[in-house]
Design a protein around this motif. Structure first.
Motif, PDB file in Angstrom:
ATOM      1  N   GLN A  18       0.835  -1.202   0.000  1.00 41.10           N
ATOM      2  CA  GLN A  18       0.000   0.000   0.000  1.00 41.10           C
ATOM      3  C   GLN A  18       0.871   1.253   0.000  1.00 41.10           C
ATOM      4  N   PRO A  19       1.537   1.547  -1.133  1.00 41.55           N
ATOM      5  CA  PRO A  19       2.322   2.784  -1.207  1.00 41.55           C
ATOM      6  C   PRO A  19       1.410   3.992  -1.031  1.00 41.55           C
ATOM      7  N   PRO A  20       1.746   4.895  -0.109  1.00 41.32           N
ATOM      8  CA  PRO A  20       0.809   5.971   0.254  1.00 41.32           C
ATOM      9  C   PRO A  20       0.490   6.966  -0.850  1.00 41.32           C
ATOM     10  N   MET A  21       1.373   7.090  -1.847  1.00 38.78           N
ATOM     11  CA  MET A  21       1.113   8.091  -2.893  1.00 38.78           C
ATOM     12  C   MET A  21       0.254   7.562  -4.043  1.00 38.78           C
ATOM     13  N   TYR A  22      -0.163   6.298  -3.955  1.00 43.80           N
ATOM     14  CA  TYR A  22      -0.993   5.720  -5.011  1.00 43.80           C
ATOM     15  C   TYR A  22      -2.298   5.178  -4.426  1.00 43.80           C
ATOM     16  N   LYS A  23      -3.376   5.424  -5.131  1.00 41.68           N
ATOM     17  CA  LYS A  23      -4.652   4.838  -4.740  1.00 41.68           C
ATOM     18  C   LYS A  23      -4.684   3.374  -5.186  1.00 41.68           C
ATOM     19  N   ASN A  24      -5.570   2.607  -4.575  1.00 44.25           N
ATOM     20  CA  ASN A  24      -5.672   1.180  -4.919  1.00 44.25           C
ATOM     21  C   ASN A  24      -5.923   0.971  -6.410  1.00 44.25           C
ATOM     22  N   GLU A  25      -6.711   1.859  -6.997  1.00 43.80           N
ATOM     23  CA  GLU A  25      -7.046   1.693  -8.416  1.00 43.80           C
ATOM     24  C   GLU A  25      -5.902   2.107  -9.338  1.00 43.80           C
ATOM     25  N   GLU A  26      -4.801   2.606  -8.757  1.00 43.23           N
ATOM     26  CA  GLU A  26      -3.630   2.998  -9.545  1.00 43.23           C
ATOM     27  C   GLU A  26      -2.482   1.995  -9.399  1.00 43.23           C
ATOM     28  N   VAL A  27      -2.787   0.836  -8.865  1.00 40.07           N
ATOM     29  CA  VAL A  27      -1.766  -0.186  -8.629  1.00 40.07           C
ATOM     30  C   VAL A  27      -2.251  -1.515  -9.205  1.00 40.07           C
ATOM     31  N   PHE A  28      -1.378  -2.159  -9.972  1.00 38.21           N
ATOM     32  CA  PHE A  28      -1.694  -3.509 -10.428  1.00 38.21           C
ATOM     33  C   PHE A  28      -0.669  -4.473  -9.868  1.00 38.21           C
ATOM     34  N   ILE A  29      -1.148  -5.548  -9.278  1.00 40.13           N
ATOM     35  CA  ILE A  29      -0.281  -6.586  -8.726  1.00 40.13           C
ATOM     36  C   ILE A  29      -0.537  -7.877  -9.485  1.00 40.13           C
ATOM     37  N   GLY A  30       0.521  -8.410 -10.055  1.00 43.86           N
ATOM     38  CA  GLY A  30       0.422  -9.664 -10.787  1.00 43.86           C
ATOM     39  C   GLY A  30       0.978 -10.816  -9.978  1.00 43.86           C
ATOM     40  N   ILE A  31       0.246 -11.895  -9.933  1.00 42.68           N
ATOM     41  CA  ILE A  31       0.666 -13.091  -9.194  1.00 42.68           C
ATOM     42  C   ILE A  31       0.627 -14.279 -10.147  1.00 42.68           C
ATOM     43  N   ASP A  32       1.819 -14.742 -10.519  1.00 44.93           N
ATOM     44  CA  ASP A  32       1.942 -15.936 -11.360  1.00 44.93           C
ATOM     45  C   ASP A  32       1.104 -15.834 -12.637  1.00 44.93           C
ATOM     46  N   LYS A 148      16.790  -1.592  10.598  1.00 41.96           N
ATOM     47  CA  LYS A 148      15.607  -2.314  11.065  1.00 41.96           C
ATOM     48  C   LYS A 148      15.425  -3.620  10.301  1.00 41.96           C
ATOM     49  N   GLN A 149      16.434  -3.975   9.522  1.00 40.58           N
ATOM     50  CA  GLN A 149      16.413  -5.184   8.696  1.00 40.58           C
ATOM     51  C   GLN A 149      15.291  -5.160   7.665  1.00 40.58           C
ATOM     52  N   LEU A 150      15.076  -3.971   7.109  1.00 42.84           N
ATOM     53  CA  LEU A 150      14.066  -3.795   6.069  1.00 42.84           C
ATOM     54  C   LEU A 150      14.735  -3.300   4.796  1.00 42.84           C
ATOM     55  N   TYR A 151      14.225  -3.787   3.666  1.00 40.22           N
ATOM     56  CA  TYR A 151      14.748  -3.392   2.365  1.00 40.22           C
ATOM     57  C   TYR A 151      13.886  -2.249   1.838  1.00 40.22           C
ATOM     58  N   GLU A 152      14.470  -1.078   1.803  1.00 40.73           N
ATOM     59  CA  GLU A 152      13.717   0.125   1.497  1.00 40.73           C
ATOM     60  C   GLU A 152      13.511   0.331  -0.009  1.00 40.73           C
ATOM     61  N   ILE A 153      12.314   0.814  -0.340  1.00 36.84           N
ATOM     62  CA  ILE A 153      12.020   1.275  -1.696  1.00 36.84           C
ATOM     63  C   ILE A 153      11.568   2.726  -1.549  1.00 36.84           C
ATOM     64  N   PRO A 154      12.518   3.656  -1.548  1.00 41.87           N
ATOM     65  CA  PRO A 154      12.209   5.062  -1.252  1.00 41.87           C
ATOM     66  C   PRO A 154      11.157   5.667  -2.170  1.00 41.87           C
ATOM     67  N   GLU A 155      11.172   5.257  -3.449  1.00 41.07           N
ATOM     68  CA  GLU A 155      10.211   5.823  -4.399  1.00 41.07           C
ATOM     69  C   GLU A 155       8.764   5.566  -3.983  1.00 41.07           C
ATOM     70  N   ASP A 179       5.632   0.293   6.380  1.00 40.59           N
ATOM     71  CA  ASP A 179       5.620   1.684   5.933  1.00 40.59           C
ATOM     72  C   ASP A 179       7.000   2.310   6.102  1.00 40.59           C
ATOM     73  N   LYS A 180       7.135   3.586   5.759  1.00 34.45           N
ATOM     74  CA  LYS A 180       8.447   4.229   5.766  1.00 34.45           C
ATOM     75  C   LYS A 180       9.026   4.375   7.168  1.00 34.45           C
ATOM     76  N   GLU A 181       8.180   4.237   8.183  1.00 35.35           N
ATOM     77  CA  GLU A 181       8.651   4.296   9.564  1.00 35.35           C
ATOM     78  C   GLU A 181       9.036   2.913  10.080  1.00 35.35           C
ATOM     79  N   GLY A 182       8.852   1.903   9.258  1.00 36.43           N
ATOM     80  CA  GLY A 182       9.186   0.550   9.684  1.00 36.43           C
ATOM     81  C   GLY A 182       8.067  -0.148  10.431  1.00 36.43           C
ATOM     82  N   VAL A 183       6.858   0.384  10.314  1.00 41.62           N
ATOM     83  CA  VAL A 183       5.683  -0.204  10.980  1.00 41.62           C
ATOM     84  C   VAL A 183       4.972  -1.124   9.997  1.00 41.62           C
ATOM     85  N   LEU A 184       4.521  -2.275  10.488  1.00 45.15           N
ATOM     86  CA  LEU A 184       3.791  -3.207   9.635  1.00 45.15           C
ATOM     87  C   LEU A 184       2.596  -2.540   8.971  1.00 45.15           C
TER      88      LEU A 184
END
Length: 241
Positions: A18-32, A148-155, A179-184
């Motif tokens: 859930q990247p905060p700068m995009y609405k759900n309808e602006e994201v496509f997730i492909g699974i297999d 915090k042992q997290l792999y960041e995607i700053p964009e 999220d960017k603060e390291g919270v689930l």
């Protein structure tokens, strides 16, 4: 054929992406699903375990569900691809296989050179090891997690990491987004549960306040009754005071 992990783990990743700068309808997730990447060779495709593209409509043409992802139609490459390692695919997933003459590009070549996907991540569920790669100067470089042992995607203002917990009644170490603060980032079910707990806490607090107010009223009424009794015993009519 994919095992059960290849079904459940992508679902958790999808629910928490859930990247905060995009609405759900602006994201496509492909699974297999098939990913077609070369208009000159329209039979060539890869089938990532999980990928996310942002800035594209969730629905194809804003109307229908996709059965595949066709890059020359969409015009936008995924920002992140995740592959789950297995014995049969590990070498290919980690770029340790060579392209055969007159054959389609390898998975690594497709992601790195053709599609130039900014982030490519692999996960071995047997060792719970993440290997993360970031595109720099046209090539993938391995990058490490933060403190915090997290792999960041700053964009996207989110990070990927490991979490020990129960999902779909299975307790193990899972990959999920933070999220960017390291919270689930909570799943819909976790959000619903949290809201129900919060509502119960509020209702309990209101009940406690109501009980306290009732007790105070009962105490005052009893004190008044005792005072009236004393006044009457002294020959004083409390109603005339």
């Amino acid at each position: 054929m994919p095992d059960e992990f290849h079904v459940i783990q992508p679902s958790l990743l999808k629910e928490t992406f859930q990247p905060p700068m995009y609405k759900n309808e602006e994201v496509f997730i492909g699974i297999d699903i098939n990913f077609y990447f070369d208009v000159k060779h329209q039979g060539w495709y890869k089938r990532p375990d999980w990928f996310a593209a942002v800035g594209v409509p969730r629905l194809y043409d804003g109307i229908d569900l996709r059965s595949s992802y066709v890059i020359w139609q969409e015009g936008i490459s995924p920002i992140v691809v995740i592959e789950f390692l297995s014995k049969s695919t590990e070498k290919e997933d980690l770029g340790k296989t060579n392209r055969e003459e007159k054959s389609a590009p390898t998975k690594w070549e497709t992601y790195e050179t053709i599609l130039r996907i900014p982030y490519y991540i692999t996960f071995d569920r047997l060792t719970n090891k993440i290997q993360a790669f970031r595109l720099e100067g046209g090539s993938y470089i391995n990058f490490l997690p933060n403190n915090k042992q997290l792999y960041e995607i700053p964009e996207l203002e989110i990070s990927l990491g490991l979490w020990q917990g129960s999902y779909q009644d299975l307790n193990r170490i899972w990959m999920r987004w933070f999220d960017k603060e390291g919270v689930l980032i909570a799943t819909p079910l976790e959000k619903e549960t949290k809201e129900k707990i919060s509502a119960l806490v509020v209702a309990d607090k209101q009940r406690q306040i109501a009980d306290q107010q009732r007790q105070e009223k009962e105490t005052l009424a009893k004190q008044l009754e005792e005072l009236n009794a004393k006044l009457k015993a002294m020959g004083i009519d409390p109603t005339k005071l």
